[in-house]
Design a protein around this motif. Sequence first.
Motif, short mmCIF file in Angstrom:
data_model
loop_
_atom_site.label_atom_id
_atom_site.label_comp_id
_atom_site.label_asym_id
_atom_site.label_seq_id
_atom_site.Cartn_x
_atom_site.Cartn_y
_atom_site.Cartn_z
N ALA A 101 0.83 -1.22 0.00
CA ALA A 101 0.00 0.00 0.00
C ALA A 101 0.85 1.26 0.00
O ALA A 101 0.42 2.32 -0.46
N ASP A 135 -1.56 -1.56 -10.74
CA ASP A 135 -2.79 -0.88 -11.15
C ASP A 135 -3.72 -2.00 -11.61
O ASP A 135 -3.41 -2.69 -12.59
N CYS A 189 -4.08 -11.10 -2.46
CA CYS A 189 -5.42 -10.53 -2.37
C CYS A 189 -6.10 -10.92 -1.07
O CYS A 189 -5.62 -11.80 -0.34
N THR A 190 -7.21 -10.25 -0.79
CA THR A 190 -8.05 -10.58 0.35
C THR A 190 -9.45 -10.89 -0.16
O THR A 190 -10.06 -10.06 -0.85
N ARG A 232 -14.70 -6.51 -11.38
CA ARG A 232 -14.49 -7.47 -10.28
C ARG A 232 -13.60 -8.60 -10.77
O ARG A 232 -13.53 -8.88 -11.97
N VAL A 263 -13.80 -10.34 -5.92
CA VAL A 263 -13.39 -9.14 -5.19
C VAL A 263 -13.34 -7.96 -6.14
O VAL A 263 -13.18 -8.13 -7.35
N THR A 264 -13.46 -6.77 -5.58
CA THR A 264 -13.23 -5.56 -6.35
C THR A 264 -11.72 -5.28 -6.33
O THR A 264 -10.96 -5.97 -5.65
N GLY A 265 -11.32 -4.24 -7.01
CA GLY A 265 -9.91 -3.88 -7.05
C GLY A 265 -9.32 -3.60 -5.68
O GLY A 265 -8.12 -3.80 -5.48
N ASP A 266 -10.14 -3.18 -4.73
CA ASP A 266 -9.65 -2.93 -3.37
C ASP A 266 -9.13 -4.19 -2.69
O ASP A 266 -8.34 -4.11 -1.76
N GLY A 267 -9.59 -5.35 -3.16
CA GLY A 267 -9.16 -6.62 -2.57
C GLY A 267 -7.88 -7.17 -3.17
O GLY A 267 -7.34 -8.16 -2.70
N HIS A 272 -3.98 -6.59 -3.78
CA HIS A 272 -2.92 -5.78 -3.16
C HIS A 272 -1.64 -5.72 -3.99
O HIS A 272 -0.89 -4.77 -3.88
#
Length: 99
Positions: free
Chosen positions: A12, A42, A54-55, A72, A86-90, A92
């Motif tokens: 992050a 990205d 990922c999470t 997704r 997952v979305t992109g937030d998941g 890492h």
Amino acid sequence: MGWASRYIARLALGEVVSFRPQGQSMAGRVESGSLCTVEPIDVSRLVVGDVVLCTVRGRQFLHLVKAIRDGRFQIGNNHGHVNGWVTGDGIHGRLVSTE
């Protein structure tokens, strides 16, 4: 906090991380104990077949992107199991090398 939380925190911040994951879920693609290097990514550049840190549903994985649909990502292991979407937030980071 999961096994990869410290690596996710560093990703992050834009850092490249290396670690040795354990387990057989990615055998044939990533062997247990191999040195894996993951870089921030990205998510618009991800393609099916990329290995990502990922999470999914609160659990951390170094697994495959199996499908991409409507922003997704479907995540699964190298033996046919699907963990979920997952979305992109998941996502890492993306695996760039193994030794």
